[in-house]
Design a protein around this motif. Structure first.
Motif, PDB file in Angstrom:
ATOM      1  N   MET A   1       0.830  -1.204   0.000  1.00 10.45           N
ATOM      2  CA  MET A   1       0.000   0.000   0.000  1.00 10.45           C
ATOM      3  C   MET A   1       0.861   1.250   0.000  1.00 10.45           C
ATOM      4  O   MET A   1       0.625   2.196  -0.738  1.00 10.45           O
ATOM      5  N   ASP A   2       1.939   1.253   0.841  1.00  9.03           N
ATOM      6  CA  ASP A   2       2.843   2.390   0.887  1.00  9.03           C
ATOM      7  C   ASP A   2       3.515   2.583  -0.456  1.00  9.03           C
ATOM      8  O   ASP A   2       3.722   3.711  -0.911  1.00  9.03           O
ATOM      9  N   SER A   3       3.881   1.478  -1.104  1.00  8.02           N
ATOM     10  CA  SER A   3       4.510   1.542  -2.419  1.00  8.02           C
ATOM     11  C   SER A   3       3.567   2.162  -3.443  1.00  8.02           C
ATOM     12  O   SER A   3       3.969   3.002  -4.260  1.00  8.02           O
ATOM     13  N   GLU A   4       2.307   1.762  -3.403  1.00  5.84           N
ATOM     14  CA  GLU A   4       1.318   2.328  -4.318  1.00  5.84           C
ATOM     15  C   GLU A   4       1.136   3.821  -4.069  1.00  5.84           C
ATOM     16  O   GLU A   4       1.008   4.609  -5.016  1.00  5.84           O
ATOM     17  N   GLN A   5       1.143   4.222  -2.796  1.00  6.97           N
ATOM     18  CA  GLN A   5       0.982   5.633  -2.466  1.00  6.97           C
ATOM     19  C   GLN A   5       2.174   6.443  -2.966  1.00  6.97           C
ATOM     20  O   GLN A   5       2.025   7.547  -3.493  1.00  6.97           O
ATOM     21  N   ARG A   6       3.376   5.874  -2.814  1.00 11.33           N
ATOM     22  CA  ARG A   6       4.572   6.572  -3.289  1.00 11.33           C
ATOM     23  C   ARG A   6       4.540   6.747  -4.797  1.00 11.33           C
ATOM     24  O   ARG A   6       4.913   7.802  -5.317  1.00 11.33           O
ATOM     25  N   GLU A   7       4.096   5.714  -5.492  1.00 14.18           N
ATOM     26  CA  GLU A   7       4.002   5.809  -6.949  1.00 14.18           C
ATOM     27  C   GLU A   7       2.976   6.861  -7.363  1.00 14.18           C
ATOM     28  O   GLU A   7       3.190   7.619  -8.312  1.00 14.18           O
ATOM     29  N   SER A   8       1.863   6.892  -6.651  1.00 18.08           N
ATOM     30  CA  SER A   8       0.835   7.895  -6.931  1.00 18.08           C
ATOM     31  C   SER A   8       1.358   9.302  -6.679  1.00 18.08           C
ATOM     32  O   SER A   8       1.141  10.217  -7.477  1.00 18.08           O
ATOM     33  N   ASP A   9       2.068   9.489  -5.553  1.00 18.56           N
ATOM     34  CA  ASP A   9       2.632  10.798  -5.223  1.00 18.56           C
ATOM     35  C   ASP A   9       3.651  11.227  -6.274  1.00 18.56           C
ATOM     36  O   ASP A   9       3.702  12.403  -6.660  1.00 18.56           O
ATOM     37  N   LYS A  10       4.459  10.268  -6.734  1.00 20.06           N
ATOM     38  CA  LYS A  10       5.482  10.580  -7.739  1.00 20.06           C
ATOM     39  C   LYS A  10       4.829  11.010  -9.048  1.00 20.06           C
ATOM     40  O   LYS A  10       5.258  11.981  -9.687  1.00 20.06           O
ATOM     41  N   ARG A  11       3.764  10.300  -9.443  1.00 22.99           N
ATOM     42  CA  ARG A  11       3.077  10.648 -10.686  1.00 22.99           C
ATOM     43  C   ARG A  11       2.434  12.031 -10.570  1.00 22.99           C
ATOM     44  O   ARG A  11       2.478  12.818 -11.511  1.00 22.99           O
ATOM     45  N   LYS A  12       1.853  12.333  -9.415  1.00 22.85           N
ATOM     46  CA  LYS A  12       1.264  13.661  -9.201  1.00 22.85           C
ATOM     47  C   LYS A  12       2.335  14.738  -9.306  1.00 22.85           C
ATOM     48  O   LYS A  12       2.127  15.795  -9.921  1.00 22.85           O
ATOM     49  N   PHE A  13       3.491  14.492  -8.691  1.00 14.30           N
ATOM     50  CA  PHE A  13       4.588  15.458  -8.732  1.00 14.30           C
ATOM     51  C   PHE A  13       4.992  15.745 -10.175  1.00 14.30           C
ATOM     52  O   PHE A  13       5.146  16.908 -10.579  1.00 14.30           O
ATOM     53  N   VAL A  14       5.158  14.684 -10.959  1.00 10.31           N
ATOM     54  CA  VAL A  14       5.544  14.842 -12.361  1.00 10.31           C
ATOM     55  C   VAL A  14       4.444  15.574 -13.136  1.00 10.31           C
ATOM     56  O   VAL A  14       4.722  16.475 -13.944  1.00 10.31           O
ATOM     57  N   ALA A  15       3.197  15.192 -12.900  1.00 10.50           N
ATOM     58  CA  ALA A  15       2.077  15.785 -13.621  1.00 10.50           C
ATOM     59  C   ALA A  15       1.984  17.289 -13.395  1.00 10.50           C
ATOM     60  O   ALA A  15       1.677  18.052 -14.320  1.00 10.50           O
ATOM     61  N   PHE A  16       2.256  17.737 -12.177  1.00 10.24           N
ATOM     62  CA  PHE A  16       2.106  19.148 -11.839  1.00 10.24           C
ATOM     63  C   PHE A  16       3.338  19.985 -12.183  1.00 10.24           C
ATOM     64  O   PHE A  16       3.248  21.210 -12.243  1.00 10.24           O
ATOM     65  N   THR A  17       4.471  19.342 -12.405  1.00 12.13           N
ATOM     66  CA  THR A  17       5.706  20.090 -12.658  1.00 12.13           C
ATOM     67  C   THR A  17       6.242  19.958 -14.082  1.00 12.13           C
ATOM     68  O   THR A  17       6.892  20.873 -14.584  1.00 12.13           O
ATOM     69  N   LEU A  18       5.983  18.821 -14.733  1.00  9.59           N
ATOM     70  CA  LEU A  18       6.561  18.602 -16.056  1.00  9.59           C
ATOM     71  C   LEU A  18       6.078  19.605 -17.102  1.00  9.59           C
ATOM     72  O   LEU A  18       6.891  20.057 -17.928  1.00  9.59           O
ATOM     73  N   PRO A  19       4.789  19.981 -17.135  1.00  7.19           N
ATOM     74  CA  PRO A  19       4.388  20.974 -18.137  1.00  7.19           C
ATOM     75  C   PRO A  19       5.174  22.286 -18.007  1.00  7.19           C
ATOM     76  O   PRO A  19       5.612  22.849 -19.019  1.00  7.19           O
ATOM     77  N   MET A  20       5.396  22.759 -16.783  1.00  8.56           N
ATOM     78  CA  MET A  20       6.174  23.978 -16.593  1.00  8.56           C
ATOM     79  C   MET A  20       7.629  23.763 -16.985  1.00  8.56           C
ATOM     80  O   MET A  20       8.262  24.632 -17.606  1.00  8.56           O
ATOM     81  N   ALA A  21       8.185  22.595 -16.653  1.00  4.29           N
ATOM     82  CA  ALA A  21       9.566  22.297 -17.025  1.00  4.29           C
ATOM     83  C   ALA A  21       9.731  22.300 -18.546  1.00  4.29           C
ATOM     84  O   ALA A  21      10.705  22.849 -19.077  1.00  4.29           O
ATOM     85  N   ALA A  22       8.777  21.688 -19.254  1.00  2.76           N
ATOM     86  CA  ALA A  22       8.836  21.673 -20.720  1.00  2.76           C
ATOM     87  C   ALA A  22       8.705  23.079 -21.285  1.00  2.76           C
ATOM     88  O   ALA A  22       9.416  23.460 -22.233  1.00  2.76           O
ATOM     89  N   PHE A  23       7.812  23.852 -20.691  1.00  4.65           N
ATOM     90  CA  PHE A  23       7.585  25.238 -21.132  1.00  4.65           C
ATOM     91  C   PHE A  23       8.858  26.066 -20.985  1.00  4.65           C
ATOM     92  O   PHE A  23       9.285  26.756 -21.914  1.00  4.65           O
ATOM     93  N   LEU A  24       9.509  25.977 -19.826  1.00  4.74           N
ATOM     94  CA  LEU A  24      10.721  26.742 -19.569  1.00  4.74           C
ATOM     95  C   LEU A  24      11.889  26.241 -20.421  1.00  4.74           C
ATOM     96  O   LEU A  24      12.723  27.039 -20.869  1.00  4.74           O
TER      97      LEU A  24
END
Length: 230
Positions: free
Chosen positions: A1-24
């Motif tokens: 369960m902790d592993s699944e939560q970490r994967e979910s958190d990681k995907r959220k982090f990428v989802a919220f930051t990658l568009p700005m990273a690509a833009f910059l």
């Protein structure tokens, strides 16, 4: 369960930051490639970099769309009013206080109106300005950073949760992320967009406010030909 939560958190982090990273990254590429006096593609790379940003960032946003959990906007009237206020702040120096007009910048008339290249340039410019930029920036600034500075597990923090640290940092960094000529106006506008997050507790409302500002600014730029504003 902790592993699944970490994967979910990681995907959220990428989802919220990658568009700005690509833009910059694409903005940085334009600076690196720019060679005054060279051929058009290198002398003015923004004319093809900006459409590329629209397509690339749009694709990234689409890929992660479900991660943003964009519920229906709240207090839309407040978002609309704030978007209008931010527009007024942005153009105030030239429109109301006699500052020199900013005539040098991304000028679609370089292609000659009403040519196909002109209209394609204008359409892509408005798609970037009114759709892609509000999504990329609000997802990052108000959706991610404003919450991340409260708790690294930012998705556990409700949209619009207030802390002085996150308010001040996001306001200042948002301001300084714009061109030097816009620092003061951008900082004020960043504070107002933060206020939309606090007042509505809706990321969708923040996006609407930003889109309204940018749409009005785009129309104003086309009317006044102050290309330095976009």
């Amino acid at each position: 369960m902790d592993s699944e939560q970490r994967e979910s958190d990681k995907r959220k982090f990428v989802a919220f930051t990658l568009p700005m990273a690509a833009f910059l990254a694409l903005l940085a590429l334009a600076s690196v490639l720019r060679k005054p006096g060279a051929g058009f593609r290198l002398a003015s790379p923004e004319y093809w970099i900006y459409p590329a940003e629209t397509l690339v960032c749009g694709a990234v946003l689409g890929w992660f769309w479900r991660e943003y959990d964009l519920a229906a906007p709240r207090k839309v009237w407040f978002a609309l009013a704030t978007g209008l206020a931010v527009f007024a702040v942005w153009i105030a120096p030239q429109q109301f206080f006699g500052f020199a007009p900013r005539l040098t910048g991304f000028d679609p008339e370089i292609f000659g109106a009403p040519s196909a290249a002109y209209w394609a340039t204008v359409i892509f410019r408005f798609l970037r300005l009114v759709v892609v930029v509000p999504l990329v920036e609000e997802i990052f600034w108000r959706g991610f950073l404003l919450r991340y500075l409260i708790d690294e597990r930012f998705t556990a923090v409700a949209i619009g949760t207030f802390s002085w640290l996150s308010f001040v940092v996001v306001t200042l960094v948002f301001g300084f992320s714009h061109s030097r000529a816009d620092w003061v106006a951008a900082a004020i506008c960043g504070a107002l967009y933060n206020l939309v997050a606090y007042r509505t507790r809706s990321l969708a409302s923040c996006i609407i406010a930003h889109a309204v500002t940018n749409c009005l600014l785009g129309v104003w730029v086309m009317q006044t030909r102050q290309w330095g504003f976009w």
